[in-house]
Design an enzyme around this catalytic site. Sequence first.
Site, PDB file in Angstrom:
ATOM      1  N   HIS A 188      -7.020  -5.620   2.080  1.00 13.64           N
ATOM      2  CA  HIS A 188      -5.892  -5.078   2.839  1.00 13.64           C
ATOM      3  C   HIS A 188      -5.370  -6.165   3.768  1.00 13.64           C
ATOM      4  CE1 HIS A 188      -6.699  -0.623   2.296  1.00 13.64           C
ATOM      5  NE2 HIS A 188      -7.919  -1.075   2.054  1.00 13.64           N
ATOM      6  N   HIS A 200     -10.248  -5.009  -3.281  1.00 14.55           N
ATOM      7  CA  HIS A 200      -8.906  -5.286  -2.775  1.00 14.55           C
ATOM      8  C   HIS A 200      -9.010  -5.718  -1.332  1.00 14.55           C
ATOM      9  CE1 HIS A 200      -9.887  -0.994  -2.479  1.00 14.55           C
ATOM     10  NE2 HIS A 200      -9.298  -1.038  -1.281  1.00 14.55           N
ATOM     11  N   GLY A 259     -15.956   2.938   3.645  1.00 18.52           N
ATOM     12  CA  GLY A 259     -14.674   3.619   3.567  1.00 18.52           C
ATOM     13  C   GLY A 259     -13.862   3.285   2.329  1.00 18.52           C
ATOM     14  N   GLN A 260     -14.501   2.693   1.316  1.00 18.53           N
ATOM     15  CA  GLN A 260     -13.767   2.340   0.101  1.00 18.53           C
ATOM     16  C   GLN A 260     -13.448   3.598  -0.693  1.00 18.53           C
ATOM     17  OE1 GLN A 260     -15.794  -0.629  -2.255  1.00 18.53           O
ATOM     18  NE2 GLN A 260     -14.157  -0.774  -3.773  1.00 18.53           N
ATOM     19  N   ASP A 282       0.854  -1.190   0.000  1.00 21.01           N
ATOM     20  CA  ASP A 282       0.000   0.000   0.000  1.00 21.01           C
ATOM     21  C   ASP A 282       0.891   1.242   0.000  1.00 21.01           C
ATOM     22  OD1 ASP A 282      -3.211   0.554   0.979  1.00 21.01           O
ATOM     23  OD2 ASP A 282      -1.776   2.217   1.133  1.00 21.01           O
ATOM     24  N   ILE A 283       0.532   2.207  -0.813  1.00 20.80           N
ATOM     25  CA  ILE A 283       1.343   3.421  -0.953  1.00 20.80           C
ATOM     26  C   ILE A 283       1.334   4.262   0.326  1.00 20.80           C
ATOM     27  CG2 ILE A 283      -0.414   5.039  -1.842  1.00 20.80           C
ATOM     28  CD1 ILE A 283       1.623   5.725  -4.079  1.00 20.80           C
TER      29      ILE A 283
HETATM   30  P1  AMP Z   1      -9.669   1.641   0.287  1.00 25.34           P
HETATM   31  O1  AMP Z   1      -9.721   2.980   0.965  1.00 25.34           O
HETATM   32  O2  AMP Z   1     -10.068   0.494   1.139  1.00 25.34           O
HETATM   33  O3  AMP Z   1     -10.402   1.696  -1.051  1.00 25.34           O
HETATM   34  O4  AMP Z   1      -8.130   1.361  -0.001  1.00 25.34           O
HETATM   35  C1  AMP Z   1      -7.433   1.891  -1.089  1.00 25.34           C
HETATM   36  C2  AMP Z   1      -5.993   1.798  -0.711  1.00 25.34           C
HETATM   37  O5  AMP Z   1      -5.214   1.953  -1.886  1.00 25.34           O
HETATM   38  C3  AMP Z   1      -5.516   2.871   0.272  1.00 25.34           C
HETATM   39  O6  AMP Z   1      -5.003   2.250   1.438  1.00 25.34           O
HETATM   40  C4  AMP Z   1      -4.449   3.632  -0.512  1.00 25.34           C
HETATM   41  O7  AMP Z   1      -3.366   4.034   0.298  1.00 25.34           O
HETATM   42  C5  AMP Z   1      -4.039   2.608  -1.537  1.00 25.34           C
HETATM   43  N1  AMP Z   1      -3.478   3.162  -2.760  1.00 25.34           N
HETATM   44  C6  AMP Z   1      -3.963   4.201  -3.487  1.00 25.34           C
HETATM   45  N2  AMP Z   1      -3.202   4.403  -4.563  1.00 25.34           N
HETATM   46  C7  AMP Z   1      -2.211   3.475  -4.529  1.00 25.34           C
HETATM   47  C8  AMP Z   1      -1.093   3.176  -5.372  1.00 25.34           C
HETATM   48  N3  AMP Z   1      -0.824   3.888  -6.489  1.00 25.34           N
HETATM   49  N4  AMP Z   1      -0.273   2.156  -5.007  1.00 25.34           N
HETATM   50  C9  AMP Z   1      -0.525   1.450  -3.879  1.00 25.34           C
HETATM   51  N5  AMP Z   1      -1.558   1.678  -3.055  1.00 25.34           N
HETATM   52  C10 AMP Z   1      -2.393   2.683  -3.369  1.00 25.34           C
END
Ligand code: AMP
Length: 112
Positions: A100, A98, A91-92, A29-30
């Site tokens: 986590h 995906h 919270g998506q 995760d970024i």
């Molecule tokens: P959610 O809020 O459950 O939809 O999770 C989306 C997740 O994607 C968040 O934890 C972000 O930090 C992560 N995210 C967004 N953009 C990227 C990216 N380019 N590379 C890796 N993770 C990302």
Amino acid sequence: MDCLFCKIVAGEIPAKKIYEDEHVVAFHDIAGQAPVHFLVIPKKHISLLTDLSVDDTFLAGHILYTAQRLAKEQGCAEGFRVVMNTNDMGGQTVYHIHMHVLGQRQMSWPPG
Ligand code: AMP
Ligand code: ZN
């Protein structure tokens, strides 16, 4: 399709990938919220967990299987958390499903 995670699957956006097979990709995760925080996503675009069809049940199981296998590989054998935030109230923020996986710190309950 303008989907961030489809672009990661296609290699159009860089990601720190930790695993890939014909069905799924896993990457860090970024904005990690724990010492270990990675995502497991299907290569197939599915926007919401509630869009899963019966034909996706192997894929859903494979995401969970991959999550626990990689969690152990990443040093989380003593415990970790899996989360699938679903839709706005869940919270998506990225509308490509995906899982986590968070670990290597003590988790608390309830989540925010
Ligand atoms: P959610 O809020 O459950 O939809 O999770 C989306 C997740 O994607 C968040 O934890 C972000 O930090 C992560 N995210 C967004 N953009 C990227 C990216 N380019 N590379 C890796 N993770 C990302
Ligand atoms: Zn997508």
